[in-house]
Design an enzyme around this catalytic site. Structure first.
Site, PDB file in Angstrom:
ATOM      1  CE1 TYR A   1      30.759   3.769 -21.624  1.00 27.89           C
ATOM      2  CE2 TYR A   1      30.532   3.787 -24.017  1.00 27.89           C
ATOM      3  CZ  TYR A   1      30.281   4.366 -22.788  1.00 27.89           C
ATOM      4  OH  TYR A   1      29.569   5.538 -22.722  1.00 27.89           O
TER       5      TYR A   1
ATOM      6  NE  ARG B   1      27.440   7.983 -20.533  1.00 30.19           N
ATOM      7  CZ  ARG B   1      27.344   6.781 -19.983  1.00 30.19           C
ATOM      8  NH1 ARG B   1      27.908   5.731 -20.560  1.00 30.19           N
ATOM      9  NH2 ARG B   1      26.683   6.599 -18.839  1.00 30.19           N
TER      10      ARG B   1
ATOM     11  CG  HIS C   1      26.383   5.209 -26.119  1.00 28.78           C
ATOM     12  ND1 HIS C   1      26.633   6.537 -26.359  1.00 28.78           N
ATOM     13  CD2 HIS C   1      27.299   4.809 -25.210  1.00 28.78           C
ATOM     14  CE1 HIS C   1      27.638   6.932 -25.593  1.00 28.78           C
ATOM     15  NE2 HIS C   1      28.079   5.904 -24.894  1.00 28.78           N
TER      16      HIS C   1
ATOM     17  CG  ASP D   1      24.773   9.252 -17.098  1.00 26.03           C
ATOM     18  OD1 ASP D   1      24.161  10.316 -16.849  1.00 26.03           O
ATOM     19  OD2 ASP D   1      24.661   8.633 -18.181  1.00 26.03           O
TER      20      ASP D   1
ATOM     21  CG  HIS E   1      21.031   2.082 -19.293  1.00 26.01           C
ATOM     22  ND1 HIS E   1      20.040   1.863 -20.199  1.00 26.01           N
ATOM     23  CD2 HIS E   1      21.612   3.241 -19.683  1.00 26.01           C
ATOM     24  CE1 HIS E   1      20.029   2.832 -21.112  1.00 26.01           C
ATOM     25  NE2 HIS E   1      20.984   3.677 -20.811  1.00 26.01           N
TER      26      HIS E   1
ATOM     27  CG  HIS F   1      19.643  11.860 -25.080  1.00 27.11           C
ATOM     28  ND1 HIS F   1      19.098  12.679 -24.134  1.00 27.11           N
ATOM     29  CD2 HIS F   1      20.619  11.158 -24.442  1.00 27.11           C
ATOM     30  CE1 HIS F   1      19.697  12.476 -22.963  1.00 27.11           C
ATOM     31  NE2 HIS F   1      20.643  11.566 -23.119  1.00 27.11           N
TER      32      HIS F   1
ATOM     33  CG  ASP G   1      -0.223  -0.116   2.512  1.00 25.21           C
ATOM     34  OD1 ASP G   1       1.013  -0.346   2.484  1.00 25.21           O
ATOM     35  OD2 ASP G   1      -0.855   0.013   3.567  1.00 25.21           O
TER      36      ASP G   1
ATOM     37  CG  HIS H   1      16.620   9.229 -22.965  1.00 26.95           C
ATOM     38  ND1 HIS H   1      16.591   7.945 -22.511  1.00 26.95           N
ATOM     39  CD2 HIS H   1      17.885   9.667 -22.770  1.00 26.95           C
ATOM     40  CE1 HIS H   1      17.787   7.612 -22.045  1.00 26.95           C
ATOM     41  NE2 HIS H   1      18.590   8.640 -22.190  1.00 26.95           N
TER      42      HIS H   1
ATOM     43  CD  GLU I   1      24.780  10.608 -23.762  1.00 29.35           C
ATOM     44  OE1 GLU I   1      25.124   9.753 -22.940  1.00 29.35           O
ATOM     45  OE2 GLU I   1      23.619  11.015 -23.875  1.00 29.35           O
TER      46      GLU I   1
ATOM     47  CD  GLU J   1      24.972  12.574 -20.708  1.00 27.71           C
ATOM     48  OE1 GLU J   1      25.226  11.846 -19.720  1.00 27.71           O
ATOM     49  OE2 GLU J   1      23.894  12.536 -21.321  1.00 27.71           O
TER      50      GLU J   1
ATOM     51  CG  ASP K   1      21.736  12.886 -19.230  1.00 23.87           C
ATOM     52  OD1 ASP K   1      22.540  12.272 -18.521  1.00 23.87           O
ATOM     53  OD2 ASP K   1      21.183  12.383 -20.236  1.00 23.87           O
TER      54      ASP K   1
HETATM   55 CA    CA Z   1      23.340  10.427 -19.264  1.00 20.39          CA
END
Ligand code: CA
Length: 451
Positions: A395, A412, A357, A267, A250, A361, A38, A368, A391, A414, A278
């Site tokens: 890797y 990365r 990738h 990130d 991710h 974006h 709940d 996104h 970004e 970004e 971001d």
């Molecule tokens: Ca990001």
């Protein structure tokens, strides 16, 4: 600092003007989502609904009509009725009585009258603008309204002859940010910049004290800064990946100890008044880049800075992407992670083993964000008021077929760029990014820790 009433009204007018004549639009709010038994996840308003009226409660629905019988302009909000008992348990409600004034809506009605009232409101419109498939509850509501109208005795009711995807209009509107929206995004950026710098400083202090750093601690540093500056929530699940974990794009477990000598990729961005930042930064957890880390890091940074040069009105994200691919592929060949000619490697997309990738974006109310990347099959040109991430990353997984010294690194970088009339503004440039800046910040923190 928030979006003004007049801006919300202007957005609704813009939508009504772009709809075909005698059309009605239904824009539902988000609903609470169960977390366990709940208890619910923290409420987050639906981005389309937020964009059109800013009403902060769940379950509401905004209805807009440009029918002649309403002088081409009617706004109706359905929302939860005031209820003293429910409000003690679940929190304050604005209620229909106050909603009309507070949100400049023509008519506000209690939610429990919605299914009946909607039938009368929709009756007689030619087209219904709606985002089918966006929310199951809203799909069912529309189905129910349409079925009632179609099933009504002949000559009493008229169901719309078509349901039109409202996203086609709203996505384009949201893609170009207004001056006020840009202010919101600057604020989200500034808080997120401070959070990343804080995490770097924390890591530097730990290194100096010979203390291990946990991914969870860096996540806590980030979220602490967000909260202390009034941004209650991250705009998306924060990623803190040490060593190999940075190669999982991710990764959000954030529960490992980061080994001294490893890079860590963070990130993270906060949400301010619904707008997202971001940012990604990658740094050595012990404060000093190894020679291999330096080489790969510098390559990602070079790719990012080179692709920035393409960000201006008239150019496309595809051009910036091609530029980043070229820099990364050339660099990977020079470092020995790829072999053969630049042309062959780009043709065969061998770089995708390391940079798998997209370059960036759209960014806005959604991390996104909405908006088409192509128009008529062509890459759309950038234009002033768009905000996007840039970004690039490299890797190298622990089992990659390369010399062992490269394995287990994920990098990365970004930033968030606002396209201007002449080029771009980097909203997030103040987080240390060059090797010297990062090592400098982490060392200064160590000295201040000792002193
Ligand atoms: Ca990001």
């Amino acid at each position: 600092m928030q979006i003004s009433d007049s801006e919300f009204q202007a957005r609704r007018s813009a939508l009504l003007k772009q709809m075909q004549p005698d059309s009605i639009a239904l824009i539902p709010a988000a609903q609470l989502v169960t977390r366990s038994r709940d208890t619910e996840f923290p409420f987050r308003q639906d981005s389309y609904f937020q964009y059109m009226c800013g009403f902060p409660e769940p379950d509401a629905c905004l209805v807009l009509s440009n029918h002649g019988r309403y002088n081409q302009k009617l706004s109706v909000l359905f929302c939860l009725a005031k209820d003293p008992v429910a409000e003690v348990w679940q929190g304050r409600r604005i209620g229909p009585e106050q909603a009309t004034d507070k949100f400049s809506i023509d008519l506000a009605l209690p939610l429990d009258e919605m299914s009946g009232e909607l039938i009368d409101l929709v009756d007689g419109h030619q087209h219904l603008y709606f985002a089918t498939g966006h929310s199951q509850a809203a799909d069912e509501l529309v189905e129910q309204v349409m079925t009632s109208l179609r099933g009504a005795p002949k000559q009493t009711k008229q169901a719309p002859t078509s349901v039109v995807d409202i996203r086609v209009i709203l996505d384009e509107m949201r893609l170009h940010k207004s001056p006020k929206e840009i202010q919101m995004m600057q604020k989200a950026s500034a808080i997120s910049v401070a959070a990343h710098s804080r995490a770097m400083r924390f890591s530097g202090k730990c290194a100096q004290a010979n203390q291990p750093v946990l991914e969870a601690q860096l996540e806590a540093e980030i979220h602490h800064e967000f909260a202390m500056q009034g941004a209650k929530y991250p705009a998306y699940g924060t990623i803190v990946g040490g060593g190999d974990n940075a190669c999982i794009l991710h990764y959000t477990e954030n529960n490992q100890v980061i080994n001294s000598g490893d890079l860590v990729l963070i990130d993270a961005g906060c949400e301010w008044q619904g707008y997202a930042a971001d940012i990604t930064r990658t740094f050595p957890v012990n404060g000093v880049f190894s020679p291999e880390q330096k080489q790969l890091y510098q390559l990602v940074l070079d790719a990012q800075l080179a692709s920035f040069n393409w960000i201006k009105p008239g150019n496309t994200l595809k051009q910036a992407t091609d530029c980043a691919i070229q820099v990364i592929t050339q660099g990977l060949i020079e470092l020995g992670l790829l072999s053969g000619s630049l042309e062959d490697n780009i043709e065969e997309q061998t770089y995708r083993a390391f940079f798998m990738h997209g370059l960036g974006h759209w960014l806005g109310l959604d991390v996104h964000d909405v908006g088409q990347y192509k128009q008529g099959g062509q890459d759309r040109p950038l234009s002033s008021g768009m905000v996007l991430t840039i970004e690039p990353g490299i890797y190298v997984s622990p089992d990659a077929d390369v010399a062992p010294k490269w394995q287990g690194m994920g990098i990365r970088i970004e930033d968030n760029l606002l396209v201007t009339d002449t080029g771009y503004v980097n909203l997030t440039e103040c987080v240390p990014k060059t090797i010297a800046e990062i090592e400098g910040l982490m060392a200064v923190s160590s000295e201040s820790h000792n002193g």
